[in-house]
Design a protein around this motif. Structure first.
Motif, PDB file in Angstrom:
ATOM      1  N   UNK A 199     -63.421  29.261 -25.296  1.00 35.32           N
ATOM      2  CA  UNK A 199     -62.670  28.047 -25.551  1.00 35.32           C
ATOM      3  C   UNK A 199     -61.170  28.290 -25.553  1.00 35.32           C
ATOM      4  N   UNK A 200     -60.747  29.438 -26.057  1.00 33.99           N
ATOM      5  CA  UNK A 200     -59.318  29.745 -26.059  1.00 33.99           C
ATOM      6  C   UNK A 200     -58.791  29.834 -24.638  1.00 33.99           C
ATOM      7  N   UNK A 214     -59.104  20.149 -25.014  1.00 31.83           N
ATOM      8  CA  UNK A 214     -60.231  20.804 -25.677  1.00 31.83           C
ATOM      9  C   UNK A 214     -59.952  20.966 -27.163  1.00 31.83           C
ATOM     10  N   UNK A 215     -61.028  21.050 -27.939  1.00 37.74           N
ATOM     11  CA  UNK A 215     -60.955  21.248 -29.385  1.00 37.74           C
ATOM     12  C   UNK A 215     -61.996  22.275 -29.810  1.00 37.74           C
ATOM     13  N   UNK A 216     -61.562  23.258 -30.579  1.00 35.32           N
ATOM     14  CA  UNK A 216     -62.478  24.250 -31.154  1.00 35.32           C
ATOM     15  C   UNK A 216     -62.505  24.070 -32.664  1.00 35.32           C
ATOM     16  N   UNK A 217     -63.706  23.920 -33.215  1.00 41.25           N
ATOM     17  CA  UNK A 217     -63.875  23.718 -34.659  1.00 41.25           C
ATOM     18  C   UNK A 217     -64.527  24.964 -35.250  1.00 41.25           C
ATOM     19  N   UNK A 218     -63.899  25.511 -36.303  1.00 42.70           N
ATOM     20  CA  UNK A 218     -64.405  26.715 -36.955  1.00 42.70           C
ATOM     21  C   UNK A 218     -64.711  26.403 -38.423  1.00 42.70           C
ATOM     22  N   UNK A 219     -65.909  25.919 -38.709  1.00 47.01           N
ATOM     23  CA  UNK A 219     -66.250  25.586 -40.093  1.00 47.01           C
ATOM     24  C   UNK A 219     -66.822  26.781 -40.855  1.00 47.01           C
ATOM     25  N   UNK A 220     -66.651  26.750 -42.155  1.00 40.24           N
ATOM     26  CA  UNK A 220     -67.299  27.671 -43.079  1.00 40.24           C
ATOM     27  C   UNK A 220     -68.788  27.303 -43.145  1.00 40.24           C
ATOM     28  N   UNK A 252     -62.171  13.306 -35.844  1.00 39.39           N
ATOM     29  CA  UNK A 252     -60.742  13.075 -36.061  1.00 39.39           C
ATOM     30  C   UNK A 252     -59.901  14.045 -35.239  1.00 39.39           C
ATOM     31  N   UNK A 253     -60.335  15.306 -35.138  1.00 38.21           N
ATOM     32  CA  UNK A 253     -59.607  16.296 -34.346  1.00 38.21           C
ATOM     33  C   UNK A 253     -59.580  15.902 -32.869  1.00 38.21           C
ATOM     34  N   UNK A 258     -56.393  17.673 -31.325  1.00 34.64           N
ATOM     35  CA  UNK A 258     -56.114  18.910 -32.042  1.00 34.64           C
ATOM     36  C   UNK A 258     -56.888  20.052 -31.404  1.00 34.64           C
ATOM     37  N   UNK A 259     -56.198  21.105 -31.030  1.00 30.41           N
ATOM     38  CA  UNK A 259     -56.833  22.198 -30.290  1.00 30.41           C
ATOM     39  C   UNK A 259     -57.715  23.073 -31.169  1.00 30.41           C
ATOM     40  N   UNK A 260     -57.304  23.307 -32.415  1.00 29.33           N
ATOM     41  CA  UNK A 260     -58.038  24.216 -33.293  1.00 29.33           C
ATOM     42  C   UNK A 260     -58.128  23.619 -34.691  1.00 29.33           C
TER      43      UNK A 260
END
Length: 302
Positions: A199-200, A214-220, A252-253, A258-260
């Protein structure tokens, strides 16, 4: 030529200051959210968990059509009916994203039945929750095929048309484990790190492609059946995220381009600590927080 380089050296730091200030202002002042009423959304792994919540969230925000992909028809059908009851057109297709030819064939069927996909959400993932030596070879391959290579195939299937339309968004539901791995989930952590790099690179490659991002989501850790049984030492300090929260913040991102996105925001601190602390200190953090042994009680869905 010398003056050109000198000019660039002067302008570059000013650009950095401007962009940082702009981002800071964006954190304080509410930004205008993108209208989704003309968008067709496809969600992989859309039958349950975060995928189901994403479908609900996109429906609530007024997207035109939603397409769900997954391997379990029962879950897909239930979610599709729920979304239709919300008043949004919804379709489902049984598809294993780890199977390249199946992805391409199903993508063709989607275009013929639904039309062009303008928002692709790569959410499908599996985890086996074992150490390397305890993992079956086929299980390891399955994780890489679904969690990583599946995003190659889905993106290749839908991105060309997005570029033609100059309208598209690729979303990756990743994990903070892509940046900070834990023992006992080596297949998952490796696949998510690979997906993050994918994705980066993709996000940077789309900089000169108008209308497509593109948007990458990094959740806990999120409280779904996928990671059922996973335990950290201080659950009150580090509570699992709710799928509804992850879905809401993800949509929302997309609307904010929002990219990240790191969830919760405290994960940013973890990344900073990982960049500056010695390895021995990081190991103590893992032991103290319980992430070193959190997969010992894993009973999740594989």
């Amino acid at each position: 030529m010398v003056w050109k380089w000198l000019g660039a050296l002067v302008v570059f730091p000013l650009q950095m200051i401007y962009l940082v200030a702009k981002a800071a202002v964006g954190l304080v002042l509410p930004a205008k959210l993108r209208d989704l009423s003309r968008e067709n959304v496809l969600i992989t792994g859309g039958g349950r968990g975060i995928g189901r919540q994403l479908a609900r969230e996109f429906a609530e925000r007024g997207v035109r059509k939603i397409v769900l992909w997954g391997r379990t028809e029962k879950c897909l059908k239930e979610t599709t009916e729920e979304i239709r009851q919300m008043g949004t057109e919804c379709h489902y297709f049984v598809c294993d994203v780890g199977n390249r030819e199946e992805v391409y064939q199903t993508a063709k069927a989607v275009r013929e039945k639904v039309g062009d996909i303008t928002i692709l959400v790569n959410n499908a993932a599996v985890v086996h929750g074992k150490s390397l030596m305890d993992s079956d070879d086929d299980a390891l391959l399955k994780s890489q095929h679904i969690n990583t290579l599946g995003q190659f195939w889905t993106t290749k299937a839908f991105l060309p048309r997005m570029l033609e339309l100059q309208n598209g968004h690729i979303v990756c539901l990743n994990s903070v484990l892509a940046l900070s791995a834990i023992p006992g989930a080596i297949d998952y952590c490796t696949s998510k790190a690979s997906a993050f790099a994918f994705m980066e690179s993709l996000t940077l490659g789309l900089l000169d492609c108008p209308g497509v991002s593109a948007t990458t989501v990094l959740p806990f850790h999120t409280s779904t059946e996928m990671f059922q049984g996973m335990r950290v030492r201080f659950p009150n300090l580090f509570p699992p995220l709710k799928p509804e929260t992850v879905a809401r913040r993800t949509v929302e991102a997309v609307q904010l381009n929002q990219a990240l996105l790191l969830l919760p925001w405290t994960m940013n601190i973890l990344i900073i600590l990982k960049s500056i602390l010695p390895q021995a200190a990081l190991e103590e953090i893992h032991r103290f927080s319980g992430t070193y042994t959190c997969m010992n009680t894993f009973k999740g869905r594989t």
